[in-house]
Structures are given as C-alpha cells and as structure tokens.
Motif scaffolding. Structure first.
Motif, PDB file in Angstrom:
ATOM      1  N   PRO A  23       0.827  -1.205   0.000  1.00 31.39           N
ATOM      2  CA  PRO A  23       0.000   0.000   0.000  1.00 31.39           C
ATOM      3  C   PRO A  23       0.857   1.249   0.000  1.00 31.39           C
ATOM      4  O   PRO A  23       1.858   1.311   0.678  1.00 31.39           O
ATOM      5  N   CYS A  24       0.421   2.201  -0.732  1.00 35.31           N
ATOM      6  CA  CYS A  24       1.191   3.411  -0.954  1.00 35.31           C
ATOM      7  C   CYS A  24       0.236   4.575  -0.818  1.00 35.31           C
ATOM      8  O   CYS A  24      -0.896   4.512  -1.264  1.00 35.31           O
ATOM      9  N   TYR A  25       0.699   5.649  -0.185  1.00 34.78           N
ATOM     10  CA  TYR A  25      -0.163   6.793   0.094  1.00 34.78           C
ATOM     11  C   TYR A  25      -0.241   7.736  -1.094  1.00 34.78           C
ATOM     12  O   TYR A  25      -0.884   8.768  -1.030  1.00 34.78           O
ATOM     13  N   PHE A  26       0.375   7.375  -2.226  1.00 36.75           N
ATOM     14  CA  PHE A  26       0.543   8.355  -3.296  1.00 36.75           C
ATOM     15  C   PHE A  26      -0.770   8.869  -3.869  1.00 36.75           C
ATOM     16  O   PHE A  26      -0.888  10.047  -4.204  1.00 36.75           O
ATOM     17  N   ASP A  27      -1.777   8.001  -3.990  1.00 40.69           N
ATOM     18  CA  ASP A  27      -3.051   8.455  -4.563  1.00 40.69           C
ATOM     19  C   ASP A  27      -3.605   9.633  -3.766  1.00 40.69           C
ATOM     20  O   ASP A  27      -4.118  10.595  -4.315  1.00 40.69           O
ATOM     21  N   THR A 215      11.656   1.019  -3.989  1.00 42.82           N
ATOM     22  CA  THR A 215      11.792   1.188  -5.445  1.00 42.82           C
ATOM     23  C   THR A 215      10.562   1.902  -6.002  1.00 42.82           C
ATOM     24  O   THR A 215      10.662   2.854  -6.781  1.00 42.82           O
ATOM     25  N   HIS A 216       9.382   1.432  -5.583  1.00 41.41           N
ATOM     26  CA  HIS A 216       8.099   2.002  -6.020  1.00 41.41           C
ATOM     27  C   HIS A 216       7.998   3.478  -5.607  1.00 41.41           C
ATOM     28  O   HIS A 216       7.650   4.342  -6.421  1.00 41.41           O
ATOM     29  N   GLU A 217       8.298   3.770  -4.333  1.00 42.78           N
ATOM     30  CA  GLU A 217       8.153   5.154  -3.842  1.00 42.78           C
ATOM     31  C   GLU A 217       9.127   6.090  -4.552  1.00 42.78           C
ATOM     32  O   GLU A 217       8.782   7.230  -4.866  1.00 42.78           O
ATOM     33  N   GLY A 219      10.073   5.719  -7.494  1.00 44.34           N
ATOM     34  CA  GLY A 219       9.431   5.923  -8.796  1.00 44.34           C
ATOM     35  C   GLY A 219       8.551   7.169  -8.771  1.00 44.34           C
ATOM     36  O   GLY A 219       8.616   8.020  -9.667  1.00 44.34           O
ATOM     37  N   HIS A 220       7.728   7.315  -7.706  1.00 43.97           N
ATOM     38  CA  HIS A 220       6.906   8.534  -7.572  1.00 43.97           C
ATOM     39  C   HIS A 220       7.787   9.778  -7.442  1.00 43.97           C
ATOM     40  O   HIS A 220       7.507  10.827  -8.025  1.00 43.97           O
ATOM     41  N   TRP A 221       8.839   9.659  -6.643  1.00 40.87           N
ATOM     42  CA  TRP A 221       9.747  10.799  -6.407  1.00 40.87           C
ATOM     43  C   TRP A 221      10.360  11.286  -7.723  1.00 40.87           C
ATOM     44  O   TRP A 221      10.692  12.448  -7.880  1.00 40.87           O
ATOM     45  N   TYR A 225       3.743   7.750 -12.125  1.00 37.24           N
ATOM     46  CA  TYR A 225       2.449   7.441 -11.514  1.00 37.24           C
ATOM     47  C   TYR A 225       2.296   5.929 -11.403  1.00 37.24           C
ATOM     48  O   TYR A 225       3.061   5.152 -11.991  1.00 37.24           O
ATOM     49  N   HIS A 226       1.248   5.522 -10.687  1.00 36.78           N
ATOM     50  CA  HIS A 226       0.876   4.111 -10.693  1.00 36.78           C
ATOM     51  C   HIS A 226       0.482   3.694 -12.115  1.00 36.78           C
ATOM     52  O   HIS A 226      -0.095   4.489 -12.863  1.00 36.78           O
ATOM     53  N   THR A 227       0.725   2.432 -12.456  1.00 38.82           N
ATOM     54  CA  THR A 227       0.322   1.939 -13.778  1.00 38.82           C
ATOM     55  C   THR A 227      -1.197   1.943 -13.928  1.00 38.82           C
ATOM     56  O   THR A 227      -1.717   1.962 -15.041  1.00 38.82           O
ATOM     57  N   ASP A 278       3.038  -0.920 -10.061  1.00 38.25           N
ATOM     58  CA  ASP A 278       1.757  -1.538  -9.701  1.00 38.25           C
ATOM     59  C   ASP A 278       1.830  -1.911  -8.216  1.00 38.25           C
ATOM     60  O   ASP A 278       2.821  -1.606  -7.532  1.00 38.25           O
ATOM     61  N   TYR A 279       0.774  -2.546  -7.683  1.00 34.25           N
ATOM     62  CA  TYR A 279       0.770  -2.986  -6.287  1.00 34.25           C
ATOM     63  C   TYR A 279       1.022  -4.489  -6.169  1.00 34.25           C
ATOM     64  O   TYR A 279       0.787  -5.071  -5.123  1.00 34.25           O
ATOM     65  N   SER A 280       1.449  -5.115  -7.232  1.00 34.24           N
ATOM     66  CA  SER A 280       1.658  -6.557  -7.209  1.00 34.24           C
ATOM     67  C   SER A 280       2.759  -6.925  -6.205  1.00 34.24           C
ATOM     68  O   SER A 280       3.471  -6.060  -5.697  1.00 34.24           O
TER      69      SER A 280
HETATM   70 ZN    ZN Z   1       2.478   4.306  -5.083  1.00 40.22          ZN
END
Ligand code: ZN
Ligand code: CA
Ligand code: CA
Ligand code: CA
Ligand code: CA
Length: 681
Positions: A23-27, A215-217, A219-221, A225-227, A278-280
């Motif tokens: 889970p990621c707070y980015f949205d 790695t995912h976070e 990516g936002h930095w 965006y999320h896929t 993605d969230y996979s």
């Molecule tokens: Zn995210």
C-alpha cells in the motif's frame, strides 16, 4: 475520479493482513497536491518533447555518460526497538535500488524492463562536507508516523533536498500504508519518502520483503504514476500514467495475477504486473519500462537537476573514486521546541552521526546541568537564554557542538481559572479566548447557524466536504487554563456531530493538551470512522437535524490538576469527508446526568449500538490485552472474550443476550475501560 481513487486506497487498506501487499499513500498525496502535480506534469512533458534526456553531463571519466547518481541520506526515526535498523539493512535497500534501477544481471531487478541509468549512493559526505555513513538516527515518538505529520519528520532531521534524497524509515505509518513519496515540484519541507522499517531493505526486520516498496516510492519521487492511474482511459499515451509502453490497468493488481483489465491498448496485452509501479507482490516485480525511464530522466533534467551534477556527486562523496575511511563522530542534536516556559522539561534528541558510543552534555541553566545519556530530559527553573553543549565520542575520537543562546525560557502566563464554557452563541467567532490554527490558510473552523445545534442557535463547524488539502489539520485552541485553583476532578466535555461522505474514508477528530507551553502534546481523545459519525453517510453537506444525534466527549483532566497553564486544542484532520460540528464546550465539574461512557470508548469502539447482538468491535489501544468482559447492568460477568493479538477489529456475536443495557470492559494496570452497549431485537 476522486471517489474511484479513494475506493482504491481503502480496498488496499482492507487487505492489510495479506502478505506482500504494497500500500502506498501516493493516490492521496496526488489528490492533495493536484495543482502542483499538474504543473509538474506540464514541465515533465515539455522536457520529454524538447529535451535530450541522455546528453552527457557527468564527468568524462564516467564510463556510462548517461548515468545519473542520486546521493541518499537515510533518517531512521525510532523508539529504540528493532525499528532502529542496522547499517547493513540500510545498505541492503541501497543494493536493491541499484539492482532494480540498473537492471543488474542475475538479480531480481533483471526483468523485461530497461536500465534506467539512475543509481543510488548512500552519502559519504554530509552537507558540511564531513565524513558520514549517510545514516542519521533519532529516537522520537514520531517513529509512529501519521501522514499529516510529514513536515514534523523534517524538523527532526533533514538534509538539503536539492543535494540529497531524504528517506525516512519509521516504525509504523497510520492506516496500512507501507510507504509514500512526494512528487517533483513539491515544497522542500515535504520532499522525500517515508517507508516502514519492516519493508525497508531485505535483511534484518525486512527479511520478509524484497525491498520493492522503496523502489516504487522513488518511482513517484522521479515523477512516475501508478500503472493503474486513471484506470483504462481512452488513449494509451495521453491517459493513465502518461507512459505509452506500460499497458493501462483499471485497478491496482495484488498478488501475481495474469490479467488483462483494459483492452484499449494496441496490441491488447496483459496488465504489466511486473512493473514496479503496480501494487503486485515484490516477487513478481522486476521492471521499469523505457517510457518510465524517459519520464524519470526528464524529472531529473527539469526538477532535480542539481542533485546528480558532478559537483554534487563529488561533494557528497558519491564519486566512484572516493573512499571513506572510518568516520569521526559528528556531534548533533535536535529538540522539538527550544522556546519553553519556566519549570518545563525539554528532551534533547541525539542525532550524532557515525555510531556514537558515549555522550557528555552540558546544560547552562538546566537541571541536571550535565548528562551522559543519549536523549536527556532537562528542566529549566529560571528565565533566560541558555547554551547547550554536546560532546559525542566514537571509536575514532570526539566532536563537540555548542549552541549559544539556544534555550529560551520565559514566564508562562497564568491561565484563566475554571470553570470555562463556550457555546458559540456570540456572533463574534472565534471568541472567549479561543484561537484558530489554520496552517494552510484555507478551509477552517467557522460559526454555523444552520444545523440544529446541541445547545442554542450556533456551533463551530469545519467543512471537510470541500476541503481538498487532505491530511491538513485545523485546530480550535482553547485559552490557557489554571487548574490549580479548581477543586474536584476536572473534566473537559463537549458535543460533536459528524457524517461521512463515503463509508470507506473519514476525517479525524483529535483532542490534544499541553502543560508545557506547547512544547509537547498529549493525545486525550481520538475519533474517526464509525466512532466519529452521528449521521448517515451522504455526499451532500451534513446538517444535524436533531439535538439528540450529538455525541459526547467527556475527558478526565485530572492529570493536569497541578498545572497553571494548560493549553487544549480540538483538531480536525481532513480527509475530504463531511462537516464536523463542535458545541457546548465545558471545562470543570462533570455535570450530573452526562453519559460518561464516551470517555472509555476511545479505547473500545462498538457498533452498531444499539444492536441485535452482532457488533463490530474495534480496539484503539495497543495496551488492551487479554480478555474483555461482558457485564450486565447488575455487575455480573456474563462472558469473557479473548482479544485477538493480530486484529484490532473483530466481529462480536452475542445473539443470546436479552434486550437491555450491558457493559464491555477491560482492566489494564490500574485503569478500567468500560463501554456501554444496548441490545435491542
Ligand atoms: Zn504508489
Ligand atoms: Ca501506460
Ligand atoms: Ca490490455
Ligand atoms: Ca451552541
Ligand atoms: Ca485549513
């Protein structure tokens, strides 16, 4: 769009017990910073069209002319437990980042994606050019992180964000969030990423993780965006994540599914669950696409230009030729607020770098005046400005830091005597010594005369429905109070009314008090979700239509009985929900006939109430342990229920109870928590 994003987040949160969730707070961040992100988006697009992301800027001796190196500082905010992770665990995360972003052959990052030509380096020189291991450790209660406190993390520890990527490792994050990140172009005091320690790296406390949360976070930095951003959309390049070569996805994917959730892509291929955005599961992720690489490089060209320049790589020790010896200790410390009142205690938090082994503090004007512990608490009993000195030692030697005139001790105003009451009937607002803290200058507390109030013709209201600055807090601050002249047990009581605009998310109401002129705050009362609501979920403004829907907050203030200047604030943390109303504030004797059960229900929440015997039980207190007792109105224990160790929320089935009033209770230490409930069939 907004509702869809919120549903996704909650879907995410609801699965928090399952393995490998990301889970990621980015949205939520994206919603809160929409204008800033739209501007950033224009700038990134402009760079993608007009710029050359691959032109040589690094030094001639660099073998890969396109390579951009990002110096990193890791701030570990901990409480002294296992969340104070080892240097080796930090390094394991840096290694994972390089495997993933550089697509290193033979590693987990060697999937079907590209080498992004972005590399990460744990800083070897601090902002002043001193030898460092790139890790700062601070022992602070902010280790239990709530996302609205993100700027406070930066007060504890922060390095210039134009030269370092600031990563904060914390013990917990509110909700089920594992990490979150800022987007390019945001304010410096929010820049960086926050990750839970047990998802940071892949050794030590994160040995169940593969390190892909970070790695995912990042990516936002870097502007990704999320896929699944924007769902399927109607154009594979102009919609969604604005990357042409990542297939659109309608929802986040969990686990490692084979799925084709959108068919607008040509050719129509499966969702790219191997993509880091993605969230996979961590173990299905192995790639950034070439389009994502171009976006990330464009962000580094347009927003984060200085950080990877050769002069900065040299000045942070991240040049490949630089070898760090064992570093001398760097003495450093922080306090949350050096402006205090006479008689107050202030805690000094060590943040000396390079594995300090001992400390010698000297506190001019303080009691005690010296200390050898890492985080001493010092009392100041005289008015004035005072110097603080810290000598820290490690295996290599000592270092000292002197801050002159650092502590400023003043005489506190004596608060007003109890009792106090405010009913918001005056047309002046705020009134009666109340002030409003509205950090964003936007939506805040106002006087309402439309609702059917608990008492009189008006109340205080905050409109969360139109507030899009999610996570922002707005406080009603009561005047300072002198509790010492009051006899009896002082209570703070008030009434509130609230409804949600979506059953899946909620604003928050928090009561905080300070007895040290605002240096530290204790949380006395907390409500969110079902425990906050008094009316039905609605997308129109909530207007209480009865005086009986209002709920009571009854807070025992006896621990403040010996203090002369107690500050109390009622805080709304917005989540874009609906109106919250406050009325009938009283501070003094608990009025006869007021239902006192709300006082304990901050620890035990039960709903619906009344019910036919099937409840949901939520426990808001980690310390509640062992058994809950169900007691009838005569005081007989009818059942005992074992509290689940894993879940703070569980179904409670009591179909055998007759109609009537019962209590659920738990004893912890010398405290008894009781919640009243009603069976009505
Ligand atoms: Zn995210
Ligand atoms: Ca795409
Ligand atoms: Ca497809
Ligand atoms: Ca009123
Ligand atoms: Ca505000």
């Amino acid at each position: 769009m907004k509702k869809l994003l919120f549903l996704l987040i909650v879907f995410n949160a609801g699965l928090s017990q399952s393995q490998n969730l990301n889970p990621c707070y980015f949205d939520r961040y994206q919603q809160a910073h929409k204008e800033q992100i739209d501007l950033a988006e224009q700038k990134i697009k402009h760079q993608l069209i007009s710029g050359d992301q691959n032109k040589q800027i690094n030094s001639p001796q660099n073998h890969n002319p396109n390579l951009k190196i990002i110096p990193v500082v890791v701030h570990i905010i901990h409480l002294g437990g296992t969340e104070n992770i080892s240097d080796a665990q930090v390094q394991s995360q840096i290694d994972v980042l390089n495997e993933d972003f550089r697509k290193i052959a033979g590693t987990n990052g060697d999937g079907n994606g590209v080498d992004t030509d972005i590399e990460y380096c744990l800083a070897k020189k601090d902002p002043q050019g001193r030898c460092t291991n790139g890790i700062v450790r601070v022992n602070s209660s902010l280790a239990n992180h709530q996302t609205y406190q993100r700027t406070q993390l930066k007060q504890l520890s922060y390095w210039d964000n134009t030269r370092y990527l600031n990563i904060y490792v914390v013990k917990t994050i509110s909700g089920s969030t594992l990490g979150y990140s800022s987007f390019p172009g945001g304010p410096p005091d929010e820049d960086g990423i926050v990750v839970r320690h047990d998802y940071f790296g892949k050794t030590g406390t994160a040995s169940a993780s593969l390190g892909r949360t970070t790695t995912h976070e990042i990516g936002h930095w870097l502007g990704l965006y999320h896929t699944f951003n924007g769902g399927c959309g109607i154009d594979t390049c102009l919609d969604g994540d604005y990357v042409c070569d990542t297939p659109p996805a309608v929802n986040p994917n969990f686990g490692c599914p084979t799925i084709n959730s959108c068919s607008i892509d040509v050719p129509d291929v499966n969702d790219q669950i191997a993509n880091y955005m993605d969230y996979s599961n961590d173990n299905c992720k192995s790639m950034f696409s070439n389009g994502q690489k171009q976006r990330a490089q464009a962000s580094l060209m347009s927003f984060r230009f200085d950080i990877w320049q050769q002069w900065n790589i040299d000045s942070t020790g991240c040049d490949s030729g630089f070898v760090n010896g064992p570093c001398n200790v760097i003495a450093d410390f922080v306090t949350l607020n050096p402006n205090i009142c006479i008689g107050n205690q202030i805690t000094f938090y060590d943040k000396s770098q390079n594995n300090p082994t001992s400390y010698l503090w000297d506190f001019q004007g303080g009691t005690p005046s010296t200390s050898a512990v890492a985080n001493p608490a010092i009392t100041y009993t005289a008015v004035g400005t005072f110097q603080v000195k810290l000598i820290a030692t490690n295996a290599q030697g000592t270092d000292s830091l002197i801050w002159s005139n650092y502590i400023n001790v003043t005489t506190p105003p004596i608060g007003q005597a109890l009792p106090y009451s405010e009913n918001f009937e005056s047309t002046t607002f705020p009134t009666n010594g109340i002030t409003i803290d509205n950090p964003d200058g936007g939506i805040t507390w106002e006087r309402d005369t439309i609702a059917l109030h608990y008492s009189g013709a008006a109340s205080a209201k905050i409109n969360n429905l139109i507030n899009t600055n999610y996570g922002q807090s707005d406080a009603l601050i009561l005047p300072g109070f002198d509790f010492t002249t009051f006899t009896g047990i002082p209570y703070l009581t008030y009434k509130w009314a609230y409804a949600r605009s979506d059953a899946n998310y909620s604003d928050e109401m928090i009561v905080l008090a300070s007895k040290d002129c605002g240096v530290t705050w204790a949380q006395l009362f907390y409500r969110t979700g079902a425990a906050l609501v008094t009316g039905p979920t609605q997308i129109t403004p909530y207007i209480p239509d009865s005086t009986t829907v209002w709920k009571s907050a009854n807070i025992n203030m006896n621990t403040y009985a010996t203090f002369q200047n107690v500050i109390i604030k009622i805080v709304n943390v917005t989540d874009g929900g609906n109106n919250l109303y406050i009325d009938f504030i009283n501070l003094g004797t608990l009025a006869a006939g007021i239902d006192n059960t709300e006082n304990e229900s901050e620890k035990i929440i039960l709903y619906p109430n009344p019910s036919n015997g099937i409840f949901t039980l939520e426990l808001n207190e980690e310390k509640l342990k062992g058994e809950l007792e169900i007691v009838n109105s005569l005081g007989f224990v009818l059942f005992k229920i074992k509290i689940s160790e894993q879940e703070n929320k569980q179904q409670l089935l009591l179909p055998s109870l007759e109609n009537g009033i019962y209590f659920i209770r738990n004893t912890f230490g010398d405290k008894l928590f009781v919640k009243r409930f009603v069976i009505l069939k």
